[in-house]
Design a protein around this motif. Sequence first.
Motif, short mmCIF file in Angstrom:
data_model
loop_
_atom_site.label_atom_id
_atom_site.label_comp_id
_atom_site.label_asym_id
_atom_site.label_seq_id
_atom_site.Cartn_x
_atom_site.Cartn_y
_atom_site.Cartn_z
N LEU A 154 65.94 46.66 55.93
CA LEU A 154 65.58 47.04 57.30
C LEU A 154 66.79 46.91 58.23
CD1 LEU A 154 63.26 47.85 59.21
CD2 LEU A 154 62.96 45.41 59.69
N VAL A 206 69.22 70.25 56.59
CA VAL A 206 68.12 69.31 56.83
C VAL A 206 67.37 69.03 55.53
CG1 VAL A 206 65.86 69.02 57.96
CG2 VAL A 206 67.82 69.84 59.28
N ILE A 221 73.65 57.13 63.45
CA ILE A 221 73.11 58.47 63.74
C ILE A 221 73.47 58.86 65.17
CG2 ILE A 221 70.97 59.79 64.13
CD1 ILE A 221 69.67 58.25 61.85
N LEU A 222 73.29 57.91 66.09
CA LEU A 222 73.54 58.22 67.50
C LEU A 222 75.04 58.27 67.80
CD1 LEU A 222 70.58 56.24 69.02
CD2 LEU A 222 70.82 58.71 68.80
N LEU A 246 76.43 66.68 69.45
CA LEU A 246 75.99 67.24 70.73
C LEU A 246 77.15 67.96 71.42
CD1 LEU A 246 73.87 67.49 73.01
CD2 LEU A 246 74.77 65.37 73.93
N LEU A 278 68.39 63.34 72.63
CA LEU A 278 69.77 63.58 73.04
C LEU A 278 70.09 65.07 73.01
CD1 LEU A 278 72.58 62.04 73.57
CD2 LEU A 278 72.99 62.40 71.15
N LEU A 279 69.77 65.72 71.89
CA LEU A 279 70.09 67.13 71.72
C LEU A 279 69.20 68.02 72.60
CD1 LEU A 279 70.54 67.28 67.83
CD2 LEU A 279 72.35 67.40 69.53
N VAL A 301 77.32 71.92 72.60
CA VAL A 301 77.59 72.37 73.97
C VAL A 301 78.76 73.36 73.97
CG1 VAL A 301 78.48 71.62 76.22
CG2 VAL A 301 76.64 70.34 75.11
N PHE A 361 76.01 67.95 57.06
CA PHE A 361 75.90 68.70 58.32
C PHE A 361 77.26 69.22 58.80
CE2 PHE A 361 71.84 66.52 58.36
CZ PHE A 361 71.00 67.51 58.84
N GLY A 410 65.41 56.78 64.81
CA GLY A 410 66.79 57.26 64.92
C GLY A 410 66.83 58.77 65.09
N VAL A 411 66.06 59.47 64.27
CA VAL A 411 66.03 60.93 64.33
C VAL A 411 65.39 61.38 65.64
CG1 VAL A 411 65.16 63.01 63.21
CG2 VAL A 411 65.94 61.09 61.82
N VAL A 435 61.72 52.83 61.71
CA VAL A 435 63.10 52.70 62.19
C VAL A 435 63.88 53.99 61.94
CG1 VAL A 435 65.29 51.50 61.81
CG2 VAL A 435 63.17 50.19 61.97
N ALA A 436 63.79 54.53 60.73
CA ALA A 436 64.52 55.76 60.41
C ALA A 436 64.04 56.92 61.29
CB ALA A 436 64.34 56.09 58.93
N VAL A 483 70.75 53.71 62.19
CA VAL A 483 70.25 54.40 63.39
C VAL A 483 71.35 54.44 64.46
CG1 VAL A 483 68.63 54.21 65.33
CG2 VAL A 483 67.81 53.95 62.99
N THR A 519 69.84 67.65 76.58
CA THR A 519 71.14 68.16 76.99
C THR A 519 71.21 69.67 76.82
OG1 THR A 519 72.07 66.08 76.18
CG2 THR A 519 73.63 67.81 76.78
N MET A 520 70.76 70.17 75.65
CA MET A 520 70.83 71.61 75.43
C MET A 520 69.81 72.33 76.33
SD MET A 520 73.39 71.71 73.67
CE MET A 520 73.57 73.48 73.52
N TRP A 564 69.06 49.82 57.82
CA TRP A 564 68.52 51.03 58.46
C TRP A 564 68.73 50.99 59.98
CZ3 TRP A 564 67.33 55.74 56.89
CH2 TRP A 564 67.08 55.94 55.52
N THR A 621 60.42 50.41 57.70
CA THR A 621 61.66 51.15 57.47
C THR A 621 61.49 52.61 57.92
OG1 THR A 621 62.04 49.74 55.57
CG2 THR A 621 63.43 51.70 55.76
N TRP A 652 65.35 59.80 68.59
CA TRP A 652 66.26 59.64 69.72
C TRP A 652 67.41 60.66 69.67
CZ3 TRP A 652 62.72 55.96 70.26
CH2 TRP A 652 62.53 55.43 71.53
N LEU A 653 67.84 60.99 68.47
CA LEU A 653 68.84 62.06 68.34
C LEU A 653 68.25 63.36 68.88
CD1 LEU A 653 71.59 63.05 67.21
CD2 LEU A 653 70.40 63.56 65.08
#
Lengths: 219, 96
Positions: A27, B47, A37-38, A45, B81-82, A49, A206, B74-75, B70-71, A34, B85-86, A30, B67, B77-78
Amino acid sequence: MPELAHHNPALAHQFENLAQQKEASTLGMWVFLVTEILFFGGLFLTYCVYRNSYADAFTAASRELIVWAGTTNTAVLITSSLTMALAVRAAQTGQRRLLMILLAATMALGCVFLGIKAFEYYAEYIAHHVPGAGFQFEAEHYRHAQIFFSLYFLMTGLHAVHMIIGLGIMAVMLWWSYRGIISAEYYNPIEISGLYWHFVDIVWIFLFPLLYLIGRHAH
Amino acid sequence: MHTDHILPTRVYYTIFGILLLCTYLTWQIAYYDLGRLNTVAALGIAVFKAVLVVLFFMHAKYSTRLTWVVAAAGVFWLGILLALTMGDYLTRGWIN
């Protein structure tokens, strides 16, 4: 509820048993991923843009990248993820020798990736594609192609730094496996190192199409 | 107490094969002019590959609900963000 596993030297005193310890470390990893990821997300991002604003410059600049190198590196990283996944399995089944071979193979593939990446950086340096005073590109896209190459070097560079850290982690795992610290009962370190390695692989999954493939069809 | 799932090696080799196949596909598709679908295809395949890695190589399929949360966070919140903004940048042209 006392357990036999309680006596395993790898069990930290704040945990009831090894299963709880493993769950906590997984945990925790993970949660760290996270934040990663950000961390990378901000760069993705920025890419979105600028690509939205300067689509033509981005496709023109993307065409200058060495597509066979990017594709080969994708395959190399996916193969290293396979050897990593098999290494975790070897740890689970207590096959120490196989575990060490697979960790070494993962490291070797990581080095191949970085070698190809270094060759690409060199080729782009020679071609005057490093943003700054020496940058050369067709006049129409001169300014905005530099944004693409800035993002290219920043994103692949940050990814490469993660690869180098990953190699360091794998070296420690190899040492711990050799020392017999890793066992079928206690393999959390291998498991969460694997999580990190696979995450870095996903970032590349990606990066590859977004950087190398966006201008291939427009000739 | 052993709740660990030791997957047969066959699973890992199968996922590896699919990942390589997807890499080949995304590389080849890029040479056809599909308009906006080029980006959709590239990101769709990426993806799909990422999900396979997370579920099988990273054992998320066999992890605890916590778990998963949590995972997914993360996705999520991403995504914020995207999307936000976009949502700004893509609609700026609407203003005269």
